[in-house]
Design a protein around this motif. Structure first.
Motif, PDB file in Angstrom:
ATOM      1  N   ILE A 190      -5.974   0.059  -3.893  1.00 26.38           N
ATOM      2  CA  ILE A 190      -6.477  -1.251  -4.297  1.00 26.38           C
ATOM      3  C   ILE A 190      -5.451  -1.975  -5.163  1.00 26.38           C
ATOM      4  CG2 ILE A 190      -8.262  -2.377  -5.697  1.00 26.38           C
ATOM      5  CD1 ILE A 190     -10.222  -0.325  -4.599  1.00 26.38           C
ATOM      6  N   THR A 191      -4.676  -1.222  -5.934  1.00 26.91           N
ATOM      7  CA  THR A 191      -3.653  -1.835  -6.776  1.00 26.91           C
ATOM      8  C   THR A 191      -2.575  -2.499  -5.937  1.00 26.91           C
ATOM      9  OG1 THR A 191      -4.091  -0.208  -8.492  1.00 26.91           O
ATOM     10  CG2 THR A 191      -2.035  -1.410  -8.656  1.00 26.91           C
ATOM     11  N   PHE A 192      -2.216  -1.898  -4.806  1.00 23.62           N
ATOM     12  CA  PHE A 192      -1.252  -2.550  -3.928  1.00 23.62           C
ATOM     13  C   PHE A 192      -1.796  -3.879  -3.413  1.00 23.62           C
ATOM     14  CE2 PHE A 192       0.615   1.754  -3.462  1.00 23.62           C
ATOM     15  CZ  PHE A 192       1.905   1.421  -3.871  1.00 23.62           C
ATOM     16  N   LEU A 193      -3.092  -3.937  -3.157  1.00 25.03           N
ATOM     17  CA  LEU A 193      -3.708  -5.197  -2.736  1.00 25.03           C
ATOM     18  C   LEU A 193      -3.774  -6.197  -3.873  1.00 25.03           C
ATOM     19  CD1 LEU A 193      -6.671  -3.840  -0.587  1.00 25.03           C
ATOM     20  CD2 LEU A 193      -4.541  -4.857   0.233  1.00 25.03           C
ATOM     21  N   ALA A 194      -3.799  -5.702  -5.115  1.00 23.82           N
ATOM     22  CA  ALA A 194      -3.925  -6.584  -6.280  1.00 23.82           C
ATOM     23  C   ALA A 194      -2.681  -7.431  -6.500  1.00 23.82           C
ATOM     24  CB  ALA A 194      -4.229  -5.761  -7.529  1.00 23.82           C
ATOM     25  N   PHE A 195      -1.588  -7.108  -5.827  1.00 24.36           N
ATOM     26  CA  PHE A 195      -0.396  -7.943  -5.969  1.00 24.36           C
ATOM     27  C   PHE A 195      -0.563  -9.280  -5.257  1.00 24.36           C
ATOM     28  CE2 PHE A 195       1.648  -3.842  -6.865  1.00 24.36           C
ATOM     29  CZ  PHE A 195       2.285  -4.181  -8.042  1.00 24.36           C
ATOM     30  N   THR A 196      -1.284  -9.287  -4.146  1.00 25.07           N
ATOM     31  CA  THR A 196      -1.423 -10.518  -3.371  1.00 25.07           C
ATOM     32  C   THR A 196      -2.859 -11.042  -3.303  1.00 25.07           C
ATOM     33  OG1 THR A 196      -1.619  -9.232  -1.340  1.00 25.07           O
ATOM     34  CG2 THR A 196       0.579 -10.013  -1.942  1.00 25.07           C
ATOM     35  N   LEU A 197      -3.832 -10.246  -3.680  1.00 27.92           N
ATOM     36  CA  LEU A 197      -5.233 -10.662  -3.664  1.00 27.92           C
ATOM     37  C   LEU A 197      -5.792 -10.625  -5.084  1.00 27.92           C
ATOM     38  CD1 LEU A 197      -6.474  -8.617  -0.571  1.00 27.92           C
ATOM     39  CD2 LEU A 197      -5.941 -11.042  -0.661  1.00 27.92           C
ATOM     40  N   PRO A 198      -6.755 -11.454  -5.394  1.00 27.56           N
ATOM     41  CA  PRO A 198      -7.282 -11.509  -6.770  1.00 27.56           C
ATOM     42  C   PRO A 198      -8.272 -10.381  -7.085  1.00 27.56           C
ATOM     43  CG  PRO A 198      -8.352 -13.144  -5.440  1.00 27.56           C
ATOM     44  CD  PRO A 198      -7.289 -12.522  -4.566  1.00 27.56           C
ATOM     45  N   ILE A 199      -7.827  -9.149  -6.982  1.00 22.65           N
ATOM     46  CA  ILE A 199      -8.686  -7.991  -7.230  1.00 22.65           C
ATOM     47  C   ILE A 199      -9.053  -7.891  -8.714  1.00 22.65           C
ATOM     48  CG2 ILE A 199      -8.828  -5.477  -7.077  1.00 22.65           C
ATOM     49  CD1 ILE A 199      -8.723  -6.745  -4.338  1.00 22.65           C
ATOM     50  N   ILE A 200      -8.060  -7.959  -9.582  1.00 26.43           N
ATOM     51  CA  ILE A 200      -8.296  -7.826 -11.025  1.00 26.43           C
ATOM     52  C   ILE A 200      -9.208  -8.956 -11.505  1.00 26.43           C
ATOM     53  CG2 ILE A 200      -7.191  -7.745 -13.306  1.00 26.43           C
ATOM     54  CD1 ILE A 200      -6.218  -5.447 -11.724  1.00 26.43           C
ATOM     55  N   GLU A 201      -8.932 -10.146 -11.053  1.00 31.58           N
ATOM     56  CA  GLU A 201      -9.731 -11.288 -11.459  1.00 31.58           C
ATOM     57  C   GLU A 201     -11.177 -11.141 -10.988  1.00 31.58           C
ATOM     58  OE1 GLU A 201      -6.815 -11.371  -9.964  1.00 31.58           O
ATOM     59  OE2 GLU A 201      -5.447 -12.667 -11.080  1.00 31.58           O
ATOM     60  N   SER A 202     -11.362 -10.639  -9.772  1.00 34.60           N
ATOM     61  CA  SER A 202     -12.709 -10.442  -9.238  1.00 34.60           C
ATOM     62  C   SER A 202     -13.460  -9.364 -10.002  1.00 34.60           C
ATOM     63  CB  SER A 202     -12.639 -10.059  -7.756  1.00 34.60           C
ATOM     64  OG  SER A 202     -12.016 -11.075  -7.020  1.00 34.60           O
ATOM     65  N   LEU A 203     -12.768  -8.273 -10.334  1.00 36.34           N
ATOM     66  CA  LEU A 203     -13.408  -7.225 -11.121  1.00 36.34           C
ATOM     67  C   LEU A 203     -13.790  -7.731 -12.513  1.00 36.34           C
ATOM     68  CD1 LEU A 203     -11.249  -4.121 -10.174  1.00 36.34           C
ATOM     69  CD2 LEU A 203     -13.680  -4.432  -9.711  1.00 36.34           C
ATOM     70  N   PHE A 204     -12.950  -8.581 -13.084  1.00 37.83           N
ATOM     71  CA  PHE A 204     -13.257  -9.150 -14.393  1.00 37.83           C
ATOM     72  C   PHE A 204     -14.515 -10.013 -14.326  1.00 37.83           C
ATOM     73  CE2 PHE A 204     -12.837 -12.531 -17.567  1.00 37.83           C
ATOM     74  CZ  PHE A 204     -12.797 -11.758 -18.718  1.00 37.83           C
ATOM     75  N   ILE A 205     -14.605 -10.864 -13.312  1.00 43.15           N
ATOM     76  CA  ILE A 205     -15.784 -11.726 -13.148  1.00 43.15           C
ATOM     77  C   ILE A 205     -17.030 -10.880 -12.883  1.00 43.15           C
ATOM     78  CG2 ILE A 205     -16.834 -13.538 -11.715  1.00 43.15           C
ATOM     79  CD1 ILE A 205     -14.626 -14.545 -13.553  1.00 43.15           C
ATOM     80  N   ALA A 206     -16.898  -9.843 -12.053  1.00 42.25           N
ATOM     81  CA  ALA A 206     -18.038  -8.965 -11.773  1.00 42.25           C
ATOM     82  C   ALA A 206     -18.495  -8.258 -13.045  1.00 42.25           C
ATOM     83  CB  ALA A 206     -17.668  -7.943 -10.708  1.00 42.25           C
TER      84      ALA A 206
END
Length: 118
Positions: free
Chosen positions: A75-91
């Protein structure tokens, strides 16, 4: 030929957080990856505990968290180009507000006398 051009391949567009950490620079990539990995794990654990966790035996918790730590590498590799961290923060923010309101509602219901609960 189309692929034989001497120009370098364009870099993928990165999230603002990855750009801030300097992930587009090859010298900073490992540092950016480690920071994003720690953030992903921390936010995943928070979201899991706020929204999905139940009381489980210790061994089951160890297995769940070990699988979460392993899966977050990808998932961290995806976090470079997709807003994974931001989405987890909002969730985490939404689930935290929900838990706070639920706790407040339960406290209000328990404080009411028995005959007023209808």
């Amino acid at each position: 030929m189309l692929f034989a051009s001497p120009e370098a391949a364009p870099a993928p567009s990165m999230t603002p957080l990855a750009e801030f950490l300097g992930a587009s620079d090859p010298e900073n990539f490992l540092t950016a990856f480690l920071v994003l990995y720690v953030l992903t794990n921390a936010l995943s654990i928070i979201v899991f505990n706020l929204g999905f966790a139940r009381k489980l035996p210790l061994l089951k918790n160890v297995v769940i968290y070990a699988l979460m730590l392993f899966g977050n590498i990808f998932i961290t590799f995806l976090a470079f180009t997709l807003p994974i961290i931001e989405s987890l923060f909002i969730a985490g923010l939404v689930l935290g507000i929900y838990k706070l309101q639920l706790r407040r509602h339960k406290k209000d219901v328990e404080a009411q006398p028995e005959e007023d609960r209808s």
